[in-house]
Design a protein around this motif. Structure first.
Motif, PDB file in Angstrom:
ATOM      1  N   THR A 159      26.737  92.875 -10.788  1.00 47.11           N
ATOM      2  CA  THR A 159      25.733  92.063 -10.930  1.00 47.11           C
ATOM      3  C   THR A 159      25.721  91.098 -10.018  1.00 47.11           C
ATOM      4  O   THR A 159      24.958  90.578 -10.252  1.00 47.11           O
ATOM      5  CB  THR A 159      25.493  92.886 -11.621  1.00 47.11           C
ATOM      6  OG1 THR A 159      25.156  94.384 -11.050  1.00 47.11           O
ATOM      7  CG2 THR A 159      26.080  93.976 -11.526  1.00 47.11           C
ATOM      8  N   LEU A 160      26.748  90.907  -8.435  1.00 52.81           N
ATOM      9  CA  LEU A 160      26.587  91.290  -7.302  1.00 52.81           C
ATOM     10  C   LEU A 160      27.060  92.832  -7.508  1.00 52.81           C
ATOM     11  O   LEU A 160      27.993  93.105  -8.470  1.00 52.81           O
ATOM     12  CB  LEU A 160      27.416  90.844  -6.205  1.00 52.81           C
ATOM     13  CG  LEU A 160      27.085  89.434  -5.955  1.00 52.81           C
ATOM     14  CD1 LEU A 160      28.119  89.205  -4.566  1.00 52.81           C
ATOM     15  CD2 LEU A 160      25.894  89.134  -5.640  1.00 52.81           C
ATOM     16  N   ALA A 161      26.717  93.791  -6.565  1.00 53.54           N
ATOM     17  CA  ALA A 161      27.180  95.159  -6.878  1.00 53.54           C
ATOM     18  C   ALA A 161      28.766  95.165  -6.544  1.00 53.54           C
ATOM     19  O   ALA A 161      29.356  94.076  -6.341  1.00 53.54           O
ATOM     20  CB  ALA A 161      26.358  96.010  -5.778  1.00 53.54           C
ATOM     21  N   LEU A 162      29.180  96.432  -6.628  1.00 50.31           N
ATOM     22  CA  LEU A 162      30.484  96.595  -6.549  1.00 50.31           C
ATOM     23  C   LEU A 162      31.580  95.743  -5.689  1.00 50.31           C
ATOM     24  O   LEU A 162      32.602  95.283  -6.048  1.00 50.31           O
ATOM     25  CB  LEU A 162      30.868  98.021  -6.325  1.00 50.31           C
ATOM     26  CG  LEU A 162      30.347  98.907  -7.544  1.00 50.31           C
ATOM     27  CD1 LEU A 162      30.365 100.317  -7.305  1.00 50.31           C
ATOM     28  CD2 LEU A 162      30.468  98.435  -8.826  1.00 50.31           C
ATOM     29  N   ALA A 163      31.142  95.733  -4.362  1.00 51.03           N
ATOM     30  CA  ALA A 163      31.771  94.877  -3.459  1.00 51.03           C
ATOM     31  C   ALA A 163      32.310  93.460  -3.678  1.00 51.03           C
ATOM     32  O   ALA A 163      33.293  92.978  -3.767  1.00 51.03           O
ATOM     33  CB  ALA A 163      31.296  94.783  -2.164  1.00 51.03           C
ATOM     34  N   LEU A 164      30.946  92.742  -4.332  1.00 53.21           N
ATOM     35  CA  LEU A 164      30.978  91.098  -4.566  1.00 53.21           C
ATOM     36  C   LEU A 164      31.750  91.070  -6.095  1.00 53.21           C
ATOM     37  O   LEU A 164      32.467  90.020  -6.016  1.00 53.21           O
ATOM     38  CB  LEU A 164      29.729  90.745  -4.664  1.00 53.21           C
ATOM     39  CG  LEU A 164      29.740  89.423  -4.790  1.00 53.21           C
ATOM     40  CD1 LEU A 164      30.499  88.505  -3.718  1.00 53.21           C
ATOM     41  CD2 LEU A 164      28.339  88.726  -4.637  1.00 53.21           C
ATOM     42  N   ALA A 165      31.349  92.181  -6.908  1.00 52.22           N
ATOM     43  CA  ALA A 165      31.915  92.031  -8.116  1.00 52.22           C
ATOM     44  C   ALA A 165      33.554  92.048  -8.151  1.00 52.22           C
ATOM     45  O   ALA A 165      34.237  91.367  -8.666  1.00 52.22           O
ATOM     46  CB  ALA A 165      31.600  92.991  -9.175  1.00 52.22           C
ATOM     47  N   CYS A 166      34.039  93.004  -7.187  1.00 51.13           N
ATOM     48  CA  CYS A 166      35.542  93.215  -7.069  1.00 51.13           C
ATOM     49  C   CYS A 166      36.029  92.098  -6.225  1.00 51.13           C
ATOM     50  O   CYS A 166      37.252  91.599  -6.817  1.00 51.13           O
ATOM     51  CB  CYS A 166      35.881  94.566  -6.196  1.00 51.13           C
ATOM     52  SG  CYS A 166      35.341  96.173  -6.955  1.00 51.13           S
ATOM     53  N   ALA A 167      35.250  91.432  -5.494  1.00 53.52           N
ATOM     54  CA  ALA A 167      36.124  90.287  -4.898  1.00 53.52           C
ATOM     55  C   ALA A 167      35.954  89.006  -5.788  1.00 53.52           C
ATOM     56  O   ALA A 167      37.101  88.189  -5.323  1.00 53.52           O
ATOM     57  CB  ALA A 167      34.984  89.982  -3.540  1.00 53.52           C
ATOM     58  N   ALA A 168      35.158  89.022  -6.570  1.00 57.80           N
ATOM     59  CA  ALA A 168      35.057  87.711  -7.671  1.00 57.80           C
ATOM     60  C   ALA A 168      36.151  87.666  -8.574  1.00 57.80           C
ATOM     61  O   ALA A 168      36.471  86.900  -8.849  1.00 57.80           O
ATOM     62  CB  ALA A 168      33.751  87.594  -8.080  1.00 57.80           C
ATOM     63  N   LEU A 169      36.569  89.020  -9.114  1.00 54.16           N
ATOM     64  CA  LEU A 169      37.409  88.952 -10.011  1.00 54.16           C
ATOM     65  C   LEU A 169      38.529  89.892  -9.920  1.00 54.16           C
ATOM     66  O   LEU A 169      39.231  90.660 -10.866  1.00 54.16           O
ATOM     67  CB  LEU A 169      36.628  89.709 -11.307  1.00 54.16           C
ATOM     68  CG  LEU A 169      35.644  88.756 -11.923  1.00 54.16           C
ATOM     69  CD1 LEU A 169      34.757  89.441 -12.958  1.00 54.16           C
ATOM     70  CD2 LEU A 169      36.186  87.408 -12.601  1.00 54.16           C
ATOM     71  N   ALA A 170      39.211  89.761  -8.686  1.00 57.15           N
ATOM     72  CA  ALA A 170      40.315  90.579  -8.290  1.00 57.15           C
ATOM     73  C   ALA A 170      41.467  90.430  -9.175  1.00 57.15           C
ATOM     74  O   ALA A 170      41.831  89.202  -9.310  1.00 57.15           O
ATOM     75  CB  ALA A 170      40.560  90.420  -6.995  1.00 57.15           C
ATOM     76  N   ALA A 171      42.159  91.507  -9.790  1.00 53.98           N
ATOM     77  CA  ALA A 171      43.207  91.258 -10.483  1.00 53.98           C
ATOM     78  C   ALA A 171      44.595  91.704  -9.791  1.00 53.98           C
ATOM     79  O   ALA A 171      45.669  91.508 -10.440  1.00 53.98           O
ATOM     80  CB  ALA A 171      43.070  92.439 -11.605  1.00 53.98           C
ATOM     81  N   THR A 172      44.516  91.971  -8.725  1.00 55.52           N
ATOM     82  CA  THR A 172      45.810  92.007  -7.971  1.00 55.52           C
ATOM     83  C   THR A 172      45.960  91.406  -6.526  1.00 55.52           C
ATOM     84  O   THR A 172      44.937  90.734  -6.368  1.00 55.52           O
ATOM     85  CB  THR A 172      45.703  93.804  -7.364  1.00 55.52           C
ATOM     86  OG1 THR A 172      44.555  93.756  -6.513  1.00 55.52           O
ATOM     87  CG2 THR A 172      45.822  94.801  -8.488  1.00 55.52           C
ATOM     88  N   GLN A 173      47.084  91.350  -5.949  1.00 58.85           N
ATOM     89  CA  GLN A 173      47.232  90.578  -5.017  1.00 58.85           C
ATOM     90  C   GLN A 173      46.276  90.901  -3.681  1.00 58.85           C
ATOM     91  O   GLN A 173      46.052  91.973  -3.688  1.00 58.85           O
ATOM     92  CB  GLN A 173      48.626  90.638  -4.255  1.00 58.85           C
ATOM     93  CG  GLN A 173      48.985  89.773  -3.109  1.00 58.85           C
ATOM     94  CD  GLN A 173      49.622  88.640  -3.639  1.00 58.85           C
ATOM     95  OE1 GLN A 173      50.356  88.415  -4.662  1.00 58.85           O
ATOM     96  NE2 GLN A 173      49.560  87.298  -2.780  1.00 58.85           N
ATOM     97  N   ALA A 174      45.648  89.735  -2.949  1.00 63.47           N
ATOM     98  CA  ALA A 174      44.558  90.121  -2.063  1.00 63.47           C
ATOM     99  C   ALA A 174      45.479  90.781  -0.824  1.00 63.47           C
ATOM    100  O   ALA A 174      46.526  90.639  -0.303  1.00 63.47           O
ATOM    101  CB  ALA A 174      44.232  88.824  -1.238  1.00 63.47           C
ATOM    102  N   ARG A 175      44.639  91.750  -0.229  1.00 58.63           N
ATOM    103  CA  ARG A 175      45.102  92.516   0.665  1.00 58.63           C
ATOM    104  C   ARG A 175      44.527  92.073   2.302  1.00 58.63           C
ATOM    105  O   ARG A 175      43.453  91.799   2.124  1.00 58.63           O
ATOM    106  CB  ARG A 175      44.736  94.115   0.408  1.00 58.63           C
ATOM    107  CG  ARG A 175      45.424  94.660  -0.562  1.00 58.63           C
ATOM    108  CD  ARG A 175      44.900  96.150  -0.734  1.00 58.63           C
ATOM    109  NE  ARG A 175      43.617  96.521  -0.829  1.00 58.63           N
ATOM    110  CZ  ARG A 175      42.764  97.372  -0.857  1.00 58.63           C
ATOM    111  NH1 ARG A 175      43.492  98.560  -0.356  1.00 58.63           N
ATOM    112  NH2 ARG A 175      41.485  97.514  -1.125  1.00 58.63           N
ATOM    113  N   ALA A 176      45.418  92.032   3.174  1.00 57.00           N
ATOM    114  CA  ALA A 176      44.765  91.583   4.464  1.00 57.00           C
ATOM    115  C   ALA A 176      44.123  92.897   5.157  1.00 57.00           C
ATOM    116  O   ALA A 176      44.288  94.084   4.705  1.00 57.00           O
ATOM    117  CB  ALA A 176      46.024  91.210   5.153  1.00 57.00           C
TER     118      ALA A 176
END
Length: 269
Positions: A25-42
């Motif tokens: 509710t941003l769509a999927l890309a922004l939602a995943c970015a905001a609440l990532a549960a794993t280590q950020a990938r380069a």
């Protein structure tokens, strides 16, 4: 992502509130970015989505019609990231005062932030997000463009369960509400992968709007997402709010914060 629209000279309600990132509710890309549960990938990632209704914080941004959305993000090994996201919208042109000339059909978002981990099961995310609505607006119109700072945390006690909490704080007026800087939104999310490729999604949120308390509301969502090895995913969700109907009904007589079933197809790349 939008909310109720106000001009500097009008206090009447012509609401279309609402926010993918967000998004969903941003769509999927922004939602995943905001609440990532794993280590950020380069590296660079992105997605494109087609949804039956663009809901942001429980409120339709497209007059309960479909939306095409896409986002792209670059993440550095250090944890810093930057991204952009966009969607078609209609809430501004649908929410008008007679005689106003409003032309806006696009939402463009930009964000940057930092993700990190504290221990094995806790991750955090802090950043800033700007929602931009290009278009033509009448003189004296309070700009819908909005900037929020956000702080989120996610607890992942296992590979199949994660619980996230995020708070967003508006440093500008919120989506066109007059004198609304300092507004806030808090949302909690639970994701449970109950079978390989199948995830149950639970969400609850509360929107506060400074100096516009009548428009405050809570929203919730129950959904399920099926992911495929090809990068495609399909998400089905049922959403509802307790928003005041009279304040969130637009010029087309549609109650935009009503209960809704949405279907979203997305491709990650």
């Amino acid at each position: 992502m939008s909310s109720h629209l106000k001009t500097e000279n009008h206090n009447a309600a012509h609401a279309v509130h609402a926010h993918a990132v967000a998004k969903a509710t941003l769509a999927l890309a922004l939602a995943c970015a905001a609440l990532a549960a794993t280590q950020a990938r380069a590296g660079t990632t992105g997605s494109i989505s087609l949804t039956s209704d663009y809901l942001f914080r429980g409120v339709s941004q497209t007059n309960q019609e479909p939306a095409l959305q896409g986002g792209i993000e670059y993440a550095h090994d250090s944890g810093f990231y930057v991204g952009a996201w966009g969607s078609n919208i209609s809430w501004l042109s649908d929410t008008v005062v007679v005689g106003d000339d409003i032309s806006s059909s696009l939402e463009l978002d930009g964000y940057l932030g930092y993700r990190g981990k504290a221990g094995e099961i806790f991750s955090y995310d802090v950043g800033v997000l700007t929602y931009y609505y290009p278009g033509d607006y009448p003189s004296g119109f309070n700009s819908p463009n909005t900037t929020e700072i956000y702080l989120g945390g996610t607890l992942a006690p296992s590979e199949t369960v994660s619980v996230g909490l995020k708070y967003s704080y508006a440093v500008t007026d919120l989506f066109g509400y007059a004198d609304s800087d300092g507004s806030g939104y808090i949302d909690a999310n639970l994701n449970w992968t109950f079978q390989p490729g199948w995830t149950l999604n639970l969400h609850g949120g509360k929107q506060w709007i400074e100096n516009n308390e009548a428009f405050e509301y809570t929203d919730w969502k129950l959904g399920v997402t099926k992911t495929f090895e090809s990068g495609f995913s399909v998400a089905a969700a049922y959403s509802d709010t307790d928003a005041e109907k009279a304040l969130y009904t637009n010029a087309h007589n549609n109650f935009l914060a009503d209960s809704a079933f949405t279907l979203t197809v997305s491709k990650a790349f």
